[in-house]
Design a protein around this motif. Structure first.
Motif, PDB file in Angstrom:
ATOM      1  N   LYS A  50       0.842  -1.198   0.000  1.00 35.07           N
ATOM      2  CA  LYS A  50       0.000   0.000   0.000  1.00 35.07           C
ATOM      3  C   LYS A  50       0.876   1.247   0.000  1.00 35.07           C
ATOM      4  O   LYS A  50       2.031   1.210   0.402  1.00 35.07           O
ATOM      5  CB  LYS A  50      -0.861   0.062   1.267  1.00 35.07           C
ATOM      6  N   VAL A  51       0.266   2.349  -0.410  1.00 36.14           N
ATOM      7  CA  VAL A  51       0.900   3.651  -0.284  1.00 36.14           C
ATOM      8  C   VAL A  51       0.746   4.090   1.170  1.00 36.14           C
ATOM      9  O   VAL A  51      -0.338   3.983   1.747  1.00 36.14           O
ATOM     10  CB  VAL A  51       0.256   4.675  -1.251  1.00 36.14           C
ATOM     11  N   ARG A  52       1.841   4.529   1.766  1.00 37.84           N
ATOM     12  CA  ARG A  52       1.851   4.932   3.176  1.00 37.84           C
ATOM     13  C   ARG A  52       2.547   6.278   3.318  1.00 37.84           C
ATOM     14  O   ARG A  52       3.358   6.659   2.473  1.00 37.84           O
ATOM     15  CB  ARG A  52       2.625   3.917   4.026  1.00 37.84           C
ATOM     16  N   THR A  53       2.244   6.968   4.392  1.00 43.97           N
ATOM     17  CA  THR A  53       2.956   8.191   4.752  1.00 43.97           C
ATOM     18  C   THR A  53       3.794   7.892   5.978  1.00 43.97           C
ATOM     19  O   THR A  53       3.273   7.413   6.985  1.00 43.97           O
ATOM     20  CB  THR A  53       1.959   9.329   5.059  1.00 43.97           C
ATOM     21  N   LEU A  54       5.096   8.133   5.881  1.00 44.20           N
ATOM     22  CA  LEU A  54       6.005   7.906   7.000  1.00 44.20           C
ATOM     23  C   LEU A  54       6.505   9.252   7.515  1.00 44.20           C
ATOM     24  O   LEU A  54       6.941  10.096   6.731  1.00 44.20           O
ATOM     25  CB  LEU A  54       7.204   7.060   6.570  1.00 44.20           C
ATOM     26  N   LYS A  55       6.443   9.445   8.815  1.00 40.83           N
ATOM     27  CA  LYS A  55       6.970  10.658   9.445  1.00 40.83           C
ATOM     28  C   LYS A  55       8.494  10.571   9.468  1.00 40.83           C
ATOM     29  O   LYS A  55       9.057   9.564   9.907  1.00 40.83           O
ATOM     30  CB  LYS A  55       6.448  10.795  10.878  1.00 40.83           C
ATOM     31  N   LYS A  56       9.161  11.607   8.993  1.00 34.15           N
ATOM     32  CA  LYS A  56      10.622  11.591   8.947  1.00 34.15           C
ATOM     33  C   LYS A  56      11.238  11.412  10.327  1.00 34.15           C
ATOM     34  O   LYS A  56      12.240  10.723  10.471  1.00 34.15           O
ATOM     35  CB  LYS A  56      11.146  12.877   8.317  1.00 34.15           C
ATOM     36  N   ASP A  57      10.628  12.020  11.356  1.00 32.12           N
ATOM     37  CA  ASP A  57      11.230  11.938  12.686  1.00 32.12           C
ATOM     38  C   ASP A  57      11.064  10.573  13.343  1.00 32.12           C
ATOM     39  O   ASP A  57      11.634  10.309  14.397  1.00 32.12           O
ATOM     40  CB  ASP A  57      10.699  13.041  13.600  1.00 32.12           C
ATOM     41  N   ARG A  58      10.327   9.665  12.706  1.00 32.94           N
ATOM     42  CA  ARG A  58      10.179   8.300  13.211  1.00 32.94           C
ATOM     43  C   ARG A  58      11.042   7.298  12.456  1.00 32.94           C
ATOM     44  O   ARG A  58      11.048   6.115  12.771  1.00 32.94           O
ATOM     45  CB  ARG A  58       8.718   7.869  13.146  1.00 32.94           C
TER      46      ARG A  58
END
Length: 77
Positions: A50-58
């Motif tokens: 799936k397309v996901r959004t990942l937080k850079k700070d994580r």
């Protein structure tokens, strides 16, 4: 880190990230970057398909995915 994301986006290269979610669970994910934003990245996650959004700070670590070539044994030749 942003340089790897930009290169992945530009050259359509696969990356591996070590990621900690909001509950503190750590996972390793193979991704392809679709968009780089100020605080997060939009990726295709191969594990979730799936397309996901990942937080850079994580994102704890990121590195290029490489295909490991295994040596053929003499018995296979």
């Amino acid at each position: 880190m942003d340089g790897l994301f930009a290169r992945s986006l530009d050259k359509n290269e696969k990356l591996v990230v070590i990621y900690m979610d909001s509950r503190g669970e750590v996972s390793q994910r193979s991704i392809r970057v679709m968009d780089v934003r100020a605080d997060d990245i939009l990726v295709y996650c191969f594990a979730r398909e799936k397309v996901r959004t990942l937080k850079k700070d994580r994102i704890l670590s990121v590195f290029p995915a490489r295909t490991v070539k295994r040596r053929r044994s003499a018995a296979m030749e």
